[in-house]
Design a protein around this motif. Structure first.
Motif, PDB file in Angstrom:
ATOM      1  N   UNK A 111       8.251  13.162  13.682  1.00  0.00           N
ATOM      2  CA  UNK A 111       8.048  12.621  12.339  1.00  0.00           C
ATOM      3  C   UNK A 111       7.812  11.110  12.398  1.00  0.00           C
ATOM      4  N   UNK A 112       8.614  10.400  13.197  1.00  0.00           N
ATOM      5  CA  UNK A 112       8.478   8.943  13.291  1.00  0.00           C
ATOM      6  C   UNK A 112       7.115   8.551  13.856  1.00  0.00           C
ATOM      7  N   UNK A 113       6.645   9.286  14.862  1.00  0.00           N
ATOM      8  CA  UNK A 113       5.348   8.982  15.463  1.00  0.00           C
ATOM      9  C   UNK A 113       4.212   9.207  14.463  1.00  0.00           C
ATOM     10  N   UNK A 114       4.221  10.374  13.832  1.00  0.00           N
ATOM     11  CA  UNK A 114       3.150  10.684  12.881  1.00  0.00           C
ATOM     12  C   UNK A 114       3.195   9.759  11.663  1.00  0.00           C
ATOM     13  N   UNK A 115       4.404   9.400  11.232  1.00  0.00           N
ATOM     14  CA  UNK A 115       4.521   8.509  10.075  1.00  0.00           C
ATOM     15  C   UNK A 115       3.967   7.123  10.391  1.00  0.00           C
ATOM     16  N   UNK A 116       4.231   6.627  11.600  1.00  0.00           N
ATOM     17  CA  UNK A 116       3.688   5.316  11.981  1.00  0.00           C
ATOM     18  C   UNK A 116       2.171   5.363  12.046  1.00  0.00           C
ATOM     19  N   UNK A 117       1.627   6.440  12.607  1.00  0.00           N
ATOM     20  CA  UNK A 117       0.171   6.568  12.674  1.00  0.00           C
ATOM     21  C   UNK A 117      -0.426   6.694  11.270  1.00  0.00           C
ATOM     22  N   UNK A 118       0.256   7.389  10.381  1.00  0.00           N
ATOM     23  CA  UNK A 118      -0.217   7.498   9.001  1.00  0.00           C
ATOM     24  C   UNK A 118      -0.182   6.139   8.316  1.00  0.00           C
ATOM     25  N   UNK A 119       0.889   5.396   8.527  1.00  0.00           N
ATOM     26  CA  UNK A 119       1.001   4.043   7.967  1.00  0.00           C
ATOM     27  C   UNK A 119      -0.122   3.158   8.499  1.00  0.00           C
ATOM     28  N   UNK A 120      -0.413   3.236   9.790  1.00  0.00           N
ATOM     29  CA  UNK A 120      -1.495   2.445  10.374  1.00  0.00           C
ATOM     30  C   UNK A 120      -2.834   2.771   9.717  1.00  0.00           C
ATOM     31  N   UNK A 121      -3.079   4.063   9.480  1.00  0.00           N
ATOM     32  CA  UNK A 121      -4.333   4.468   8.841  1.00  0.00           C
ATOM     33  C   UNK A 121      -4.439   3.903   7.435  1.00  0.00           C
ATOM     34  N   UNK A 122      -3.349   3.996   6.661  1.00  0.00           N
ATOM     35  CA  UNK A 122      -3.372   3.511   5.281  1.00  0.00           C
ATOM     36  C   UNK A 122      -3.463   1.986   5.217  1.00  0.00           C
ATOM     37  N   UNK A 123      -2.758   1.301   6.136  1.00  0.00           N
ATOM     38  CA  UNK A 123      -2.738  -0.162   6.121  1.00  0.00           C
ATOM     39  C   UNK A 123      -3.942  -0.768   6.837  1.00  0.00           C
ATOM     40  N   UNK A 124      -4.674   0.077   7.559  1.00  0.00           N
ATOM     41  CA  UNK A 124      -5.845  -0.363   8.319  1.00  0.00           C
ATOM     42  C   UNK A 124      -5.482  -1.434   9.339  1.00  0.00           C
ATOM     43  N   UNK A 125      -4.451  -1.137  10.124  1.00  0.00           N
ATOM     44  CA  UNK A 125      -4.006  -2.047  11.176  1.00  0.00           C
ATOM     45  C   UNK A 125      -3.987  -1.318  12.509  1.00  0.00           C
ATOM     46  N   UNK A 126      -3.860  -2.099  13.576  1.00  0.00           N
ATOM     47  CA  UNK A 126      -3.791  -1.536  14.924  1.00  0.00           C
ATOM     48  C   UNK A 126      -2.471  -1.943  15.566  1.00  0.00           C
ATOM     49  N   UNK A 127      -1.709  -0.953  16.038  1.00  0.00           N
ATOM     50  CA  UNK A 127      -0.493  -1.181  16.823  1.00  0.00           C
ATOM     51  C   UNK A 127      -0.481  -0.171  17.953  1.00  0.00           C
ATOM     52  N   UNK A 128       0.101  -0.544  19.063  1.00  0.00           N
ATOM     53  CA  UNK A 128       0.125   0.333  20.230  1.00  0.00           C
ATOM     54  C   UNK A 128       1.434   1.107  20.302  1.00  0.00           C
ATOM     55  N   UNK A 129       1.335   2.417  20.563  1.00  0.00           N
ATOM     56  CA  UNK A 129       2.528   3.243  20.723  1.00  0.00           C
ATOM     57  C   UNK A 129       3.076   3.089  22.137  1.00  0.00           C
ATOM     58  N   UNK A 130       4.396   2.960  22.229  1.00  0.00           N
ATOM     59  CA  UNK A 130       5.066   2.947  23.527  1.00  0.00           C
ATOM     60  C   UNK A 130       5.961   4.181  23.562  1.00  0.00           C
ATOM     61  N   UNK A 131       5.636   5.111  24.452  1.00  0.00           N
ATOM     62  CA  UNK A 131       6.306   6.402  24.476  1.00  0.00           C
ATOM     63  C   UNK A 131       7.598   6.353  25.278  1.00  0.00           C
ATOM     64  N   UNK A 132       8.664   6.881  24.683  1.00  0.00           N
ATOM     65  CA  UNK A 132       9.965   6.969  25.343  1.00  0.00           C
ATOM     66  C   UNK A 132      10.412   8.430  25.385  1.00  0.00           C
ATOM     67  N   UNK A 133      11.260   8.727  26.358  1.00  0.00           N
ATOM     68  CA  UNK A 133      11.865  10.058  26.419  1.00  0.00           C
ATOM     69  C   UNK A 133      13.152  10.031  25.607  1.00  0.00           C
ATOM     70  N   UNK A 134      13.011  10.112  24.319  1.00  0.00           N
ATOM     71  CA  UNK A 134      14.171  10.080  23.443  1.00  0.00           C
ATOM     72  C   UNK A 134      14.290   8.764  22.702  1.00  0.00           C
ATOM     73  N   UNK A 135      15.059   8.790  21.651  1.00  0.00           N
ATOM     74  CA  UNK A 135      15.202   7.646  20.763  1.00  0.00           C
ATOM     75  C   UNK A 135      16.098   6.531  21.314  1.00  0.00           C
ATOM     76  N   UNK A 136      17.269   6.811  21.912  1.00  0.00           N
ATOM     77  CA  UNK A 136      18.196   5.739  22.298  1.00  0.00           C
ATOM     78  C   UNK A 136      17.602   4.628  23.157  1.00  0.00           C
TER      79      UNK A 136
END
Length: 330
Positions: free
Chosen positions: A169-194
């Motif tokens: 949910x957090x990943x898709x929500x950030x990508x959705x926010x980026x689309x709506x705000x028309x900005x570019x940010x890079x995802x950094x993938x982690x194995x888990x939230x902590x």
């Protein structure tokens, strides 16, 4: 005078109708007797996680309401598809439930699964939704979502954000926010939230949507700053933090709902019984207290049709996000 062929036709229709009734009667009788044995409430994610917590918060109340044991089981693996497949292939008699989240929809878009998240399931009841906050390091100059957008536009492609799992949910929500705000940010993938949250608090990441349960201690300690909250109204834990809605981004976040789903062929009488039991349990004071401990906002009473509508709507919406954002499996 009746024509012989017409008389035969009417008799044949009556015979077929009678045989259909005889065939259906046991199914109707079984549905009316539901439940007749213990119920398995399967979480397709690890024990102790949010989905498992929500399942366990409900189990005792549901058992009292349905007069049968309700056993919360965690069956994790393969992005949730192992436990989900168990439910999809179970008897459609209402005795095996899935505690689903939006990841139930997202996973089949990202990897092959032996089930269809919509065709093979029916939504029976919505339990509630998780509470998440948009956070930045305490050293960031951003104090609102508008500030974050300005920073991202001033440094296109340089800001990075916490991604605790592709299709989450957090990943898709950030990508959705980026689309709506028309900005570019890079995802950094982690194995888990902590580990990702620790890097975010240390300033090695610039932004993240994080569950309130995980973020609140770091916000209270002054290591993270909350700049928005995902709930429809402000929260008593962070009364000064504006909602996404207040900041004009109500549709830029996918609510992390928890939904009870059953095999698609489950009789409507059984689905109605499940819906009534879950709605009654969610309204109980002790269940609400348990959900609050898991930082879950209880859902308002909803019909099976409303629940199914949410499932179908988010199925389409998540599919669009995954396609437009080019999200791939981790």
């Amino acid at each position: 005078m009746n024509h012989p062929s017409r008389t035969f036709g009417r008799r044949r229709i009556l015979q077929l109708g009678a045989s259909s009734f005889v065939y259906a009667s046991p199914l109707i009788a079984t549905a009316r007797a539901f439940p007749t044995k213990h119920i398995r409430l399967i979480s397709p994610y690890p024990a102790g996680g949010a989905v498992d917590q929500v399942s366990r918060a409900l189990s005792d109340s549901l058992a009292a309401e349905l007069r049968q044991p309700v056993v919360a089981e965690a069956l994790p693996g393969a992005g949730g598809s192992i436990g989900t497949q168990v439910v999809a292939k179970s008897d459609a008699d209402g005795h095996t439930w899935l505690m689903a989240t939006p990841s139930h929809i997202a996973t089949p878009y990202l990897q092959p699964t032996p089930y269809d998240p919509v065709r093979d399931f029916k939504a029976a009841a919505v339990v509630g939704s998780g509470r998440a906050v948009a956070v930045v390091p305490a050293t960031s100059s951003a104090r609102t979502m508008a500030d974050l957008i300005r920073l991202a536009k001033a440094r296109p492609g340089e800001l990075n954000y916490l991604n605790a799992g592709n299709g989450s949910v957090a990943h898709m929500s950030t990508e959705l926010f980026k689309l709506h705000a028309k900005i570019s940010m890079q995802a950094v993938l982690y194995k888990g939230l902590p580990p990702g949250v620790q890097d975010l608090a240390a300033g090695r990441l610039d932004f993240g949507f994080v569950s309130l349960q995980v973020a609140l201690p770091l916000i209270t300690a002054g290591r993270l700053r909350a700049i928005a909250i995902s709930t429809p109204v402000r929260q008593p834990d962070l009364p000064e933090v504006m909602t996404l809605d207040e900041q004009g981004f109500a549709t830029s976040y996918i609510p992390g709902w928890f939904m009870v789903c059953v095999p698609a062929a489950t009789p409507r009488l059984v689905i109605d019984r499940i819906n009534a039991a879950v709605n009654k349990s969610v309204a109980a004071a002790d269940v609400r207290k348990n959900l609050a401990t898991a930082f879950v906002t209880p859902a308002l009473r909803q019909t099976p049709e409303q629940c199914q509508s949410l499932l179908l709507r988010d199925h389409q919406r998540i599919g669009v996000i995954i396609k437009e954002a080019k999200i791939k499996a981790s």
